[in-house]
Scaffold this motif. Structure first.
Motif, PDB file in Angstrom:
ATOM      1  N   GLU A 112       1.090  -0.854   0.007  1.00  0.00           N
ATOM      2  CA  GLU A 112      -0.147  -0.008  -0.428  1.00  0.00           C
ATOM      3  C   GLU A 112       1.081   1.061  -0.050  1.00  0.00           C
ATOM      4  O   GLU A 112       1.932   1.878   0.778  1.00  0.00           O
ATOM      5  CB  GLU A 112      -1.427  -0.221   1.482  1.00  0.00           C
ATOM      6  CG  GLU A 112      -2.064   1.237   1.492  1.00  0.00           C
ATOM      7  CD  GLU A 112      -3.148   1.224   1.924  1.00  0.00           C
ATOM      8  OE1 GLU A 112      -3.925   1.384   2.398  1.00  0.00           O
ATOM      9  OE2 GLU A 112      -2.819  -0.051   2.558  1.00  0.00           O
ATOM     10  N   PHE A 113       1.018   2.153  -1.315  1.00  0.00           N
ATOM     11  CA  PHE A 113       1.062   3.267  -1.443  1.00  0.00           C
ATOM     12  C   PHE A 113       0.171   4.607  -1.470  1.00  0.00           C
ATOM     13  O   PHE A 113      -0.570   4.453  -1.849  1.00  0.00           O
ATOM     14  CB  PHE A 113       2.478   3.088  -1.851  1.00  0.00           C
ATOM     15  CG  PHE A 113       2.306   3.062  -3.215  1.00  0.00           C
ATOM     16  CD1 PHE A 113       1.660   4.351  -4.500  1.00  0.00           C
ATOM     17  CD2 PHE A 113       2.015   1.502  -3.675  1.00  0.00           C
ATOM     18  CE1 PHE A 113       1.790   4.172  -6.076  1.00  0.00           C
ATOM     19  CE2 PHE A 113       1.431   1.417  -5.454  1.00  0.00           C
ATOM     20  CZ  PHE A 113       1.632   2.837  -6.322  1.00  0.00           C
ATOM     21  N   ASN A 114       1.507   5.877  -1.374  1.00  0.00           N
ATOM     22  CA  ASN A 114       0.356   6.698  -2.239  1.00  0.00           C
ATOM     23  C   ASN A 114       0.353   7.472  -3.376  1.00  0.00           C
ATOM     24  O   ASN A 114       1.562   7.759  -3.928  1.00  0.00           O
ATOM     25  CB  ASN A 114       0.917   7.929  -1.100  1.00  0.00           C
ATOM     26  CG  ASN A 114       0.199   9.562  -1.622  1.00  0.00           C
ATOM     27  OD1 ASN A 114      -0.561   9.411  -2.196  1.00  0.00           O
ATOM     28  ND2 ASN A 114       0.062  10.114  -0.170  1.00  0.00           N
ATOM     29  N   PHE A 115      -0.525   6.977  -4.322  1.00  0.00           N
ATOM     30  CA  PHE A 115      -0.567   6.808  -5.460  1.00  0.00           C
ATOM     31  C   PHE A 115      -0.198   8.389  -6.282  1.00  0.00           C
ATOM     32  O   PHE A 115       0.175   8.649  -7.519  1.00  0.00           O
ATOM     33  CB  PHE A 115      -1.621   6.364  -5.822  1.00  0.00           C
ATOM     34  CG  PHE A 115      -1.453   5.649  -7.513  1.00  0.00           C
ATOM     35  CD1 PHE A 115      -0.675   5.098  -8.352  1.00  0.00           C
ATOM     36  CD2 PHE A 115      -2.382   6.674  -8.520  1.00  0.00           C
ATOM     37  CE1 PHE A 115      -0.649   4.770  -9.748  1.00  0.00           C
ATOM     38  CE2 PHE A 115      -2.734   5.406  -9.473  1.00  0.00           C
ATOM     39  CZ  PHE A 115      -1.876   5.969 -10.724  1.00  0.00           C
ATOM     40  N   SER A 116      -0.794   9.354  -5.876  1.00  0.00           N
ATOM     41  CA  SER A 116      -0.464  10.398  -5.223  1.00  0.00           C
ATOM     42  C   SER A 116       0.301  11.083  -5.710  1.00  0.00           C
ATOM     43  O   SER A 116       0.810  12.169  -6.532  1.00  0.00           O
ATOM     44  CB  SER A 116      -2.009  11.698  -4.708  1.00  0.00           C
ATOM     45  OG  SER A 116      -3.315  10.320  -4.571  1.00  0.00           O
ATOM     46  N   GLU A 117       1.367  11.182  -4.539  1.00  0.00           N
ATOM     47  CA  GLU A 117       2.689  11.391  -4.612  1.00  0.00           C
ATOM     48  C   GLU A 117       3.237  11.110  -5.481  1.00  0.00           C
ATOM     49  O   GLU A 117       3.904  11.502  -5.981  1.00  0.00           O
ATOM     50  CB  GLU A 117       3.082  10.660  -2.790  1.00  0.00           C
ATOM     51  CG  GLU A 117       4.891  11.565  -2.776  1.00  0.00           C
ATOM     52  CD  GLU A 117       5.079  10.958  -1.695  1.00  0.00           C
ATOM     53  OE1 GLU A 117       6.270  10.727  -1.445  1.00  0.00           O
ATOM     54  OE2 GLU A 117       4.225  10.944  -0.529  1.00  0.00           O
ATOM     55  N   PRO A 122      -6.021  15.072  -3.691  1.00  0.00           N
ATOM     56  CA  PRO A 122      -4.090  13.959  -2.641  1.00  0.00           C
ATOM     57  C   PRO A 122      -4.611  13.273  -2.263  1.00  0.00           C
ATOM     58  O   PRO A 122      -5.367  12.857  -1.692  1.00  0.00           O
ATOM     59  CB  PRO A 122      -4.033  15.641  -1.346  1.00  0.00           C
ATOM     60  CG  PRO A 122      -5.491  16.065  -1.584  1.00  0.00           C
ATOM     61  CD  PRO A 122      -5.715  16.278  -3.091  1.00  0.00           C
ATOM     62  N   ASN A 123      -3.632  12.050  -1.503  1.00  0.00           N
ATOM     63  CA  ASN A 123      -3.743  11.209  -0.389  1.00  0.00           C
ATOM     64  C   ASN A 123      -4.414   9.797  -0.688  1.00  0.00           C
ATOM     65  O   ASN A 123      -5.423   9.842  -0.443  1.00  0.00           O
ATOM     66  CB  ASN A 123      -4.081  11.420   1.084  1.00  0.00           C
ATOM     67  CG  ASN A 123      -2.948  12.116   1.419  1.00  0.00           C
ATOM     68  OD1 ASN A 123      -1.649  12.612   1.720  1.00  0.00           O
ATOM     69  ND2 ASN A 123      -3.183  13.533   2.353  1.00  0.00           N
ATOM     70  N   LEU A 124      -4.421   9.711  -1.951  1.00  0.00           N
ATOM     71  CA  LEU A 124      -5.273   8.567  -2.858  1.00  0.00           C
ATOM     72  C   LEU A 124      -3.922   6.834  -2.301  1.00  0.00           C
ATOM     73  O   LEU A 124      -3.228   7.596  -3.401  1.00  0.00           O
ATOM     74  CB  LEU A 124      -5.367   8.871  -4.123  1.00  0.00           C
ATOM     75  CG  LEU A 124      -6.566   8.947  -4.608  1.00  0.00           C
ATOM     76  CD1 LEU A 124      -6.711   9.683  -5.757  1.00  0.00           C
ATOM     77  CD2 LEU A 124      -7.739   9.336  -3.295  1.00  0.00           C
ATOM     78  N   GLN A 125      -4.467   6.371  -1.560  1.00  0.00           N
ATOM     79  CA  GLN A 125      -3.837   5.446  -1.320  1.00  0.00           C
ATOM     80  C   GLN A 125      -4.307   4.089  -1.864  1.00  0.00           C
ATOM     81  O   GLN A 125      -5.602   4.088  -2.652  1.00  0.00           O
ATOM     82  CB  GLN A 125      -4.140   4.419   0.110  1.00  0.00           C
ATOM     83  CG  GLN A 125      -3.604   5.656   0.799  1.00  0.00           C
ATOM     84  CD  GLN A 125      -2.039   5.707   0.795  1.00  0.00           C
ATOM     85  OE1 GLN A 125      -1.287   5.011   1.215  1.00  0.00           O
ATOM     86  NE2 GLN A 125      -2.105   6.757   1.416  1.00  0.00           N
ATOM     87  N   LYS A 179       4.405  -0.860  -6.871  1.00  0.00           N
ATOM     88  CA  LYS A 179       4.806   0.752  -6.818  1.00  0.00           C
ATOM     89  C   LYS A 179       6.066   0.240  -8.253  1.00  0.00           C
ATOM     90  O   LYS A 179       5.434   1.633  -9.110  1.00  0.00           O
ATOM     91  CB  LYS A 179       5.504   1.389  -5.824  1.00  0.00           C
ATOM     92  CG  LYS A 179       5.324   2.696  -5.474  1.00  0.00           C
ATOM     93  CD  LYS A 179       6.166   3.071  -4.073  1.00  0.00           C
ATOM     94  CE  LYS A 179       6.326   4.365  -4.040  1.00  0.00           C
ATOM     95  NZ  LYS A 179       7.549   5.268  -2.850  1.00  0.00           N
ATOM     96  N   LYS A 201     -10.525   9.481  -7.380  1.00  0.00           N
ATOM     97  CA  LYS A 201     -11.114   9.285  -6.596  1.00  0.00           C
ATOM     98  C   LYS A 201     -12.672   9.577  -6.695  1.00  0.00           C
ATOM     99  O   LYS A 201     -13.257  10.157  -5.981  1.00  0.00           O
ATOM    100  CB  LYS A 201     -11.174   8.884  -5.431  1.00  0.00           C
ATOM    101  CG  LYS A 201     -11.677   7.447  -5.284  1.00  0.00           C
ATOM    102  CD  LYS A 201     -10.807   7.195  -3.202  1.00  0.00           C
ATOM    103  CE  LYS A 201     -11.748   5.870  -2.849  1.00  0.00           C
ATOM    104  NZ  LYS A 201     -10.737   5.295  -1.857  1.00  0.00           N
TER     105      LYS A 201
END
Length: 288
Positions: A142-147, A173-176, A181, A211
Motif C-alpha cells: 500500500e502506498f500513496n499513489f497521488s504522491e 491528494p492522499n489517494l492510497q 509501486k 476518486k
C-alpha cells in the motif's frame, strides 16, 4: 518471406495439378469409380485449402513480427544515441570551456535528465522481458499513489515555451492504492511520455487523478494527432507503433503501452482510449 510465399503457392499449385491429373486418369480407366473419386478429391481439396489458409496466415504473422522487430531495432538505436550524444556534448563543453558555475550546473542537470531517460528505457526493456516470460512477481504494497503521480509529472515537466508548463496536473491528494509501486510508476511514466512525444511543442497535456464512486481514476489527455479506431487496440501489442519507423517523427520503442496493458491486468485495472475532440487522445485508467 516473399520467397517462402512463392514456394508455398508453387507447391499448392503442383498438388492441385497432380490431384486433377490422377483423378482424371483413374476415372478414364474405371468410370464406375467417378463418384468415389469426386468425393475423396473434394475432401482432400477442402483440407488442402484449409491447411493452405492457416499456413498463409502464419507466414503473414511471421512477416509482420519480423517487420516490428526491425522497427524496434531502428527505434531503440535512435533512443539510445540521442541522450548519449547530448550527454557527451554537455561533458565535452564543460571540459573544454571555462564556464561559470551556473552554466556547469545547467549542463549537468540536462545530462542527469538524459541519464534518467536512458534509465527509463532500460527499465522498460527489462520489465517487458520479465512480464513476457512470467518471471516478474508483481510484489504489492500500500502506498500513496497521488504522491507517485505528482513526482513523475514533475520529473517529466517540460519548459519549452518560456515559463509555461506543458503538463497540467490535477491530482487529488492522499489517494492510497495497493499494488506494485515500481510497475505502476512505469505505467504512469509511459502514459505521460507518450502524450509528450505525440504532442506539438507548447501543447498542453492534462493529467487528472481522482476518486469517483470508490474507484481511483487516472486520465492522461493530449492534443496530438489522435489514434484511429482501427488502431486503438493494436497500440497495446508489443512493438506496435502507429506509422512506419522510417517516416515516424515521435521517438519510442513500441514497448510502453504493452507494459501498461500487462501491468494493469495484474492490478485488475481497465484502460480505455478515447478521442479528445477536436484533436488528440484520452487514456483513462480505472482501478477496481
Amino acid at each position: 518471406m516473399k520467397k517462402s510465399i512463392i514456394i508455398f503457392y508453387a507447391l499448392l499449385l503442383y498438388a492441385l495439378v497432380q490431384l486433377i491429373s490422377w483423378g482424371t486418369l483413374v476415372v478414364r480407366l474405371q468410370p464406375s469409380r467417378m463418384t468415389m473419386i469426386m468425393g475423396e478429391g473434394s475432401v482432400f481439396l477442402f483440407l488442402l485449402c484449409i491447411g493452405g489458409y492457416f499456413l498463409h496466415q502464419s507466414l503473414k504473422r511471421e512477416d509482420k513480427l519480423r517487420e516490428q522487430q526491425q522497427n524496434f531495432l531502428m527505434s531503440i538505436t535512435h533512443e539510445l544515441k540521442s541522450p548519449l550524444a547530448a550527454i557527451k556534448l554537455s561533458i565535452q563543453t564543460i571540459v573544454k570551456r571555462d564556464l561559470d558555475k551556473a552554466r556547469q550546473v545547467s549542463l549537468l542537470n540536462n545530462s542527469l535528465k538524459d541519464i534518467e531517460r536512458l534509465d527509463d528505457l532500460v527499465e522498460n526493456m527489462l520489465l517487458a522481458t520479465k512480464i513476457e516470460n512470467r518471471s516478474y512477481t508483481f510484489p504489492k504494497e500500500e502506498f500513496n499513489f497521488s504522491e507517485l503521480v505528482y513526482k513523475i509529472t514533475d520529473r517529466l515537466q517540460v519548459h519549452s515555451c518560456g515559463n509555461e508548463q506543458l503538463i497540467s496536473a490535477q491530482i487529488q491528494p492522499n489517494l492510497q492504492i495497493m499494488g506494485d509501486k515500481f510497475a505502476l510508476s512505469s505505467v504512469v511514466t509511459n502514459l505521460i511520455e507518450n502524450a509528450v512525444k505525440y504532442s506539438s511543442p507548447c501543447d498542453e497535456i492534462n493529467v487528472h487523478l481522482n476518486k469517483i464512486d470508490g474507484h481511483i481514476h487516472l486520465s492522461v489527455i493530449d492534443k496530438g494527432p489522435g489514434i484511429s479506431d482501427a488502431e486503438k487496440m493494436l497500440i497495446f501489442d508489443k512493438f506496435y507503433r502507429v506509422g512506419n519507423e522510417n517516416v515516424r517523427k515521435a521517438k519510442g520503442t513500441g514497448l510502453g503501452l504493452f507494459i501498461v496493458k500487462e501491468v494493469l491486468q495484474y492490478h485488475d485495472a481497465d484502460i480505455t482510449v478515447k478521442d479528445n475532440l477536436p484533436q488528440g487522445s484520452i487514456f483513462e485508467v480505472t482501478f477496481s
